[in-house]
Every structure is written in structure tokens, then in C-alpha cells.
Design an enzyme around this catalytic site. Structure first.
Site, PDB file in Angstrom:
ATOM      1  N   CYS A   1     -12.184  52.303  38.036  1.00 21.45           N
ATOM      2  CA  CYS A   1     -11.143  53.405  37.319  1.00 21.45           C
ATOM      3  C   CYS A   1     -11.902  53.753  35.607  1.00 21.45           C
ATOM      4  CB  CYS A   1      -9.476  52.445  36.945  1.00 21.45           C
ATOM      5  SG  CYS A   1     -10.120  50.722  35.724  1.00 21.45           S
TER       6      CYS A   1
ATOM      7  N   GLU B   1      -2.078  49.281  34.875  1.00 20.20           N
ATOM      8  CA  GLU B   1      -3.455  49.649  34.162  1.00 20.20           C
ATOM      9  C   GLU B   1      -3.347  50.643  35.929  1.00 20.20           C
ATOM     10  OE1 GLU B   1      -5.679  49.886  32.327  1.00 20.20           O
ATOM     11  OE2 GLU B   1      -4.910  48.294  31.564  1.00 20.20           O
TER      12      GLU B   1
HETATM   13  C1  UN1 Z   1     -11.964  48.876  37.410  1.00 21.79           C
HETATM   14  O1  UN1 Z   1     -12.146  49.668  37.577  1.00 21.79           O
HETATM   15  O2  UN1 Z   1     -10.953  48.387  37.514  1.00 21.79           O
HETATM   16  O3  UN1 Z   1     -15.878  48.145  32.131  1.00 21.79           O
HETATM   17  C2  UN1 Z   1     -12.128  47.796  36.159  1.00 21.79           C
HETATM   18  C3  UN1 Z   1     -15.436  48.022  33.200  1.00 21.79           C
HETATM   19  C4  UN1 Z   1     -15.556  46.707  33.989  1.00 21.79           C
HETATM   20  C5  UN1 Z   1     -13.963  46.835  34.907  1.00 21.79           C
HETATM   21  C6  UN1 Z   1     -13.520  47.727  35.619  1.00 21.79           C
HETATM   22  N1  UN1 Z   1     -15.698  45.178  33.641  1.00 21.79           N
HETATM   23  O4  UN1 Z   1     -15.886  49.112  33.784  1.00 21.79           O
END
Ligand code: UN1
Length: 494
Positions: free
Chosen positions: A284, A250
Site C-alpha cells: 500500500c 488501513e
Molecule cells: C503495506 O504495504 O501494507 O513501509 C505495509 C513499508 C512496510 C509496510 C507496508 N514496512 O513498505
């Protein structure tokens, strides 16, 4: 004197053979050392992987519902300790308490969800070509899993890997990011308290090169599950490919929100604020591009600027802070360099663009919430992942153009559209090339019962969470049971 924390190997808390430690600093005030953590080397990694390998037999033979019972106990302990876990997390990572509570809550949700999977874990039964023959497929563990996790979701992301891996009968060695080892260690401690047998879950802390790579390369690892930068992910992938080892990645995102001319603009502004500045832009899934229909550009920009300027920066532990610091000084310098790039590229800096100082902020890694307007889709600030509170506004003429701009990216994690028109919404769902699409909601806030991940450079086709996680952490076994009592041949013409 800061407390020293140890590795967890084969059910024992142990110091690294290196004899060295590193400091975990509070990003809101870099003078505060939260603890010393083990600077693990290849020998520690070897010991941890061997423990996981040895525990494989016992754990895969523990029935899935029994494994689930331990995970339920983990869930309950997480609920009980939620507040102190969240406080520790804000201290080491910086994001505001409301968000670290959410991070722990994701771990809780994942624990309950995965524990339930212990009594489900569906396989298939299908018809046979022959009479008196039964066909089915069952899920088996992959083996020993290496989990390598980032600092932005210090407990949630480890939990996305640990719970599905463990419920399906794998054993694990986890290496958390060296900016946030405490939250992962707190989670491992809870597994210990819940009665997880020794060796099933092991923790080694340390750097990417000194600890992470020996883990990826260890001959007894069967699967590497990695979340982090695209740069590191591709190194992990090449090492795994050479060794014919499974891997799940990821990585980055350059997520966009489309705001159409029929959108509820106040709602869209709130969504953009939350997506761009939540977790100080270090998700992310963060919204780093907003693509606005030219007819509403002026009004939208005015409302957005007003809301952005009102954000209060400060220590995430304080109720008066809306936005916490960046995780470390390197991140702060990286974000600053992107702001300089934006100016050089000719984008118009509407607000922010610099390190934030002032009362309560002078020893932390704070950064001003930043907006660039008049951004062209090909500019670096519209293409590269900045991982900070920097938003690029891009203008568009119509939906087709907006979708083309969103899709013109090396990444494909999350996207969103604000519109009241159901036809436009469905068009967007169908044509936005991302793993996640939101309608009238920000690019962040994924729930754990759905697959999480993205297309293109964001990953390698795998998804985390939801039932999709089972695909990563299990191998299929197909089973044929012939009860005819004679030799039957399939696929032979009569
Ligand atoms: C991440 O930013 O690596 O959807 C995960 C979201 C969170 C998870 C993000 N539940 O922003």
C-alpha cells in the site's frame, strides 16, 4: 496430498463445521498446492468470538509485564524460526526471500517493541483543581478485537495488530486473507508454543463474505482492525457504524516520489525501482507515480528504463530473482486491464505492459515491470491504486506544481522527495498531505516504532504501530482520588 490446516479456537486446532476447505496455491507455480485451509462459517466464527470473550477476564487481569513476558518468548521463537517462516511466506505469497525475511523481521521488531510496552504503557498524571486530590488516567483494554488482514504482508500486518492488541489486554480473533493463511497460522502456532492461554488468540480462515463479515457483525466484537482494499474497508466501516462499534482501517495508497532538478539521480532511480517493483508493486506504500522536474526528465527516464529492463523475474525462492509473481490470477488480470487503460488514455508505454511468460514463469502469475511516460495527473493510471508493478511518470515545472500533483489524490499514505536542497525538503514535509514522508529515500520501508497510516481515503484517522497503536487498542479511564476527607466540589466559583 496437500496437508490440511485447521482453525485455532480456545487453544484447540479444529476443523470448520462447514466441512469445507480451500486450497492455498503457490503464485510462482499455480500447480503447487501448499495446503488446504478451513472454509469457516458463522458457527466457527461464533465459537471463536465466544472463546475470546470468555478469555477476556483472565487476560485483562494478567498484569501487563506478565503479558509482555509471553510476547518476549514469541519474539525469540520468531527469531529462531525466521528462515523457515520466510520460505513458507515466499511459497504462498510470491515475494522474494529477502523481502519475506524482512516481513518476519517486522513481526520480530513488533514483538520486542510491544513486549517492552508491558512495562511502560504510559498514562497521565495531571494537577487537580483542588487540594488533597490526585488526578490520573490509565489505559484499559477495549475488549474483544476482530483482526482482518491482507495478503501482501502475511505476517507483518497480523503482527501490527496482534502484539499491540494483546499487550494492552485485549483478546483477539484473527481472519487472514485467503491467499496467505499459512503465514498467519505459523504466527499463531508460535503464540501457542510461547504459552499464550487458550482463547486469548483465535484463528479462523476463510473468505471475506463467509468468515470475515460474520466476524465484523458478531455482537461480542468491540473493535474491528482492518487492513485491505478501500472497497472492503468502507463496507466494514458501515457495518461497524451501524452497530456503534469501534473500527480502525488501513487502506489504499497512490504514493508518489518527487524528483527535483537538483536530485542525486542515481539514488532517485534506485529509490523508484525499490518503491515501484519491491513486493511486485503490491504494497500500500508502493511508489506508483514519479513526478520528475522537466529539466532532468530525459536523463532520469533513460536511467530508470535501463534499470527496469535489467530486473530479473522469477520464483522468489531463487537467489537469481529480483521480482516475484503477483499473488493470484485475478491480480494479474487487474494489472493487465490497467495497462490497457493506460494505453487507451494516451500514456506512452515505455516498457512492460503485459503478463510475463518464459522459462520458469509459465505456470505463475508473473507480470512485466511496466513504465508509462507522458502521464497526465488526472489519468486513471495516475489516480487509482493498481497494486502491481506499474509506474506512471509525470512531468512538473517546479516544486509547488509537484506537491499539488502529489496531493491531487483520494489517498494520502506515503510520499517522498529527492532533493539536495534543505528548504525544498522542509517545504515538502510541511505540505505533502500524507501520513508518511521520506526525504531522499523511497516511499516504502516504514519502521514499527513510528505511527503507520495515512490521510484522506487511506484510513479513518487511526495509525498502527508506534505508540499510536495504543490509542487504537486501549480505552482511557480517568481516575480522581480525593484524600481530603471532606466533600470538595470542583468547578464551583468561590
Ligand atoms: C503495506 O504495504 O501494507 O513501509 C505495509 C513499508 C512496510 C509496510 C507496508 N514496512 O513498505
Amino acid at each position: 496430498m496437500a496437508k490440511t490446516f485447521k482453525n485455532f479456537i480456545d487453544g484447540q486446532w479444529k476443523s470448520s463445521r462447514s466441512g469445507e476447505t480451500f486450497s492455498n496455491l503457490n503464485p510462482a507455480d499455480n500447480r503447487i498446492v501448499l495446503g488446504k485451509f478451513q472454509q469457516s462459517n458463522a458457527k466457527d466464527v461464533n465459537e471463536a468470538v465466544q472463546a475470546a470473550d470468555k478469555a477476556q477476564k483472565l487476560w485483562r487481569n494478567t498484569t501487563a509485564p506478565k503479558r509482555g513476558e509471553i510476547l518476549y518468548r514469541v519474539a525469540e521463537l520468531l527469531v529462531k524460526n525466521k528462515e523457515s517462516l520466510a520460505q513458507d511466506m515466499t511459497r504462498e505469497m510470491g515475494k522474494v526471500l529477502a523481502e519475506t525475511r524482512g516481513d518476519v523481521q517486522e513481526a520480530i521488531d513488533m514483538a520486542y517493541y510491544s513486549a517492552g510496552e508491558g512495562r511502560r504503557m504510559l498514562g497521565e498524571t495531571v494537577p487537580s483543581e483542588l487540594n488533597d486530590k490526585f488526578c490520573m488516567s490509565v489505559r484499559m483494554p477495549v475488549g474483544v478485537v476482530a483482526a482482518i488482514t491482507p495478503w501482501n504482508f502475511p505476517m507483518a500486518i497480523p503482527s501490527w495488530k496482534l502484539f499491540p492488541a494483546l499487550i494492552t489486554g485485549n483478546t483477539v480473533v484473527i481472519k487472514p486473507a485467503s491467499d496467505t493463511p499459512l503465514s498467519c497460522l505459523n504466527l499463531v502456532k508460535i503464540f501457542e508454543q510461547a504459552g499464550l492461554p487458550p482463547g486469548v488468540l483465535n484463528l479462523v480462515t476463510g473468505s471475506g463474505t463467509g468468515t470475515g463479515m460474520p466476524l465484523v457483525d458478531h455482537p461480542s466484537i468491540d473493535l474491528v482492525s482492518f487492513t485491505g482494499s478501500t472497497e472492503t474497508g468502507s463496507i466494514v466501516a458501515s457495518h461497524c457504524a451501524k452497530k456503534m462499534r469501534q473500527y480502525s482501517l488501513e487502506m489504499g495508497g497512490k504514493n508518489a516520489i518527487i524528483v527535483m532538478d537538483d536530485a542525486n539521480l542515481n539514488l532517485a532511480v534506485e529509490g523508484v525501482i525499490w518503491g515501484a517493483y519491491g513486493t511486485t508493486g503490491q504494497r500500500c506504500t508502493a511508489c506508483s507515480r514519479v513526478i520528475v522536474h522537466h529539466k532532468v526528465m530525459k536523463k532520469f527516464t533513460r536511467l530508470l528504463l535501463q534499470r527496469t529492463k535489467a530486473l530479473r523475474l522469477g520464483d522468489g525462492l531463487l537467489a537469481t530473482s529480483d521480482v516475484g509473481p503477483l499473488v493470484n490470477e485475478d491480480q494479474q488480470q487487474k494489472v493487465l486491464s490497467y495497462c490497457k487503460i493506460g494505453v487507451e488514455e494516451g500514456a506512452k508505454l515505455l516498457t512492460g505492459g503485459n503478463i510475463a511468460k518464459g522459462k520458469g514463469r509459465s505456470h505463475g502469475n508473473f507480470f512485466q515491470p511496466t513504465i508509462f511516460a507522458d502521464v497526465a495527473p488526472k489519468m486513471r493510471i495516475a489516480q487509482e491504486e493498481i497494486f502491481g508493478p506499474v509506474l506512471a511518470i509525470i512531468s512538473c515545472r517546479n516544486l509547488e506544481r509537484a506537491i499539488a500533483i502529489v496531493n491531487d489524490s483520494q489517498f494520502g499514505l506515503s510520499s517522498s522527495i529527492y532533493t539536495q536542497d534543505v528548504n525544498r525538503a522542509f517545504k515538502a514535509i510541511e505540505t505533502l498531505d500524507t501520513g508518511i514522508t521520506y526525504i531522499n529515500s523511497s516511499t516504502i520501508g516504514a519502521e514499527i516504532q513510528l505511527p503507520f497510516g495515512g490521510t484522506k481515503g487511506t484510513g479513518n484517522g487511526h495509525r498502527e504501530a508506534g505508540t499510536a497503536a495504543l490509542e487504537v487498542f486501549t480505552e482511557w479511564k480517568s481516575v480522581y482520588i480525593d484524600y481530603s476527607g471532606k466533600l470538595q466540589k470542583a468547578q464551583i466559583e468561590d
